[in-house]
Design a protein around this motif. Sequence first.
Motif, short mmCIF file in Angstrom:
data_model
loop_
_atom_site.label_atom_id
_atom_site.label_comp_id
_atom_site.label_asym_id
_atom_site.label_seq_id
_atom_site.Cartn_x
_atom_site.Cartn_y
_atom_site.Cartn_z
N SER A 71 0.90 -1.20 -0.06
CA SER A 71 0.03 0.01 -0.02
C SER A 71 0.85 1.26 0.00
O SER A 71 2.08 1.05 0.63
CB SER A 71 -0.94 0.11 1.20
N THR A 72 0.39 2.19 -0.65
CA THR A 72 1.26 3.74 -0.76
C THR A 72 1.42 3.83 0.75
O THR A 72 0.30 4.01 1.39
CB THR A 72 0.47 4.54 -1.47
N THR A 106 3.48 11.89 -6.83
CA THR A 106 4.32 11.01 -5.85
C THR A 106 5.79 11.03 -5.71
O THR A 106 6.12 10.93 -7.06
CB THR A 106 3.52 9.89 -5.62
N THR A 107 6.26 11.19 -4.78
CA THR A 107 7.89 11.12 -4.94
C THR A 107 8.15 9.97 -4.01
O THR A 107 8.04 9.64 -2.89
CB THR A 107 8.48 12.41 -4.39
N TRP A 108 8.99 8.98 -4.85
CA TRP A 108 9.66 7.58 -4.28
C TRP A 108 11.15 7.73 -3.85
O TRP A 108 11.82 8.53 -4.66
CB TRP A 108 9.23 6.62 -5.08
N LYS A 129 12.76 10.02 -6.88
CA LYS A 129 12.29 10.33 -8.24
C LYS A 129 10.79 10.71 -7.96
O LYS A 129 10.15 10.09 -7.04
CB LYS A 129 12.45 9.34 -9.32
N SER A 130 10.40 11.50 -8.52
CA SER A 130 8.96 12.01 -8.67
C SER A 130 8.27 11.71 -9.75
O SER A 130 8.71 11.48 -10.94
CB SER A 130 8.64 13.50 -8.78
N THR A 168 10.23 3.36 -0.29
CA THR A 168 9.07 4.18 0.18
C THR A 168 8.82 5.22 -0.46
O THR A 168 9.61 5.73 -1.16
CB THR A 168 9.28 4.35 1.67
N VAL A 169 7.53 5.75 -0.17
CA VAL A 169 7.18 7.22 -0.71
C VAL A 169 7.50 8.12 0.13
O VAL A 169 7.21 8.00 1.37
CB VAL A 169 5.55 6.98 -1.27
N VAL A 170 8.01 9.30 -0.30
CA VAL A 170 8.29 10.35 0.84
C VAL A 170 7.62 11.51 0.55
O VAL A 170 7.54 12.59 1.41
CB VAL A 170 9.79 10.58 0.48
#
Length: 279
Positions: A71-72, A106-108, A129-130, A168-170
Amino acid sequence: MRSVRRLTTTIAAALVACAGLAGAAGTAAAASPSPSASAGAGADTAPTEAGTSFRTATPIRMDQRATAGASTGDYLYWVLPVDAGARATVKAKVTLPPPSARHGATTWQLDVYDGLRRRQACRYGAQTKSAAKDAASVELSCSLRTVRGWAEQWANDPLPGSYYIRLTVVDLSQEDLGQPVHAEVEASASDAGGAQAVDGKLSAPLVPGATSATPKPSGSAAAQQPAASDAPDGGWSSGWWSDRWIWTAVGGVLAALAGIGGYRLTRGSGRPAYLPPGA
């Protein structure tokens, strides 16, 4: 002049022999099975899930594509062994939900930690990276510095042992938290060669849960450590071998030949340069 010709022929033959020795050693090294080419690694089933912390990180191997549904907002962890002299590159791909279900970009971020849980710097690669709102996926990569067999206590050099991958997403819209994503991670490594070798080695690789001989209680948290990212196929080298040994031997042979050649050139023919009349 005859002795000079013999010396030239001898040195040329020695050079050819040394070149053949180095070439044979290089061919033997290239012919030896690499961790990625071993039958055991190929027979293993690639993991289809990821851990959620360092302690529960999923073990993977080099050149093995691991996947996981998540999940995000989740933290995804994998762990793999990296030996001395290796230049590892980690790549990750995240397949995002349909654009119609997302509310913004989103930025990962892809992070790599060593066995001491020190975050390692990337020599190159898109570590963060976005992805635009309409992007179908995002790809990240991190190429680590060469793993050294030994380092000073004050240094932050990468050392042989377990390496943890965290994905992870930041940065994202709050409305997008919890949306399903699909993650893929793969690591590969190349041999840096003797130019990066150092004179020293660790007493044991930095593998949490495997560097101590003291048994852990079965119910303890330490006992639940995952497989300690098994050693690379063929075992840990600990940096004791590199191709510097070959070129050191070749250099020693050439130095000996140069000494013999210098002696033969300077000793003369053994007869006096001038003979008196009637001698």
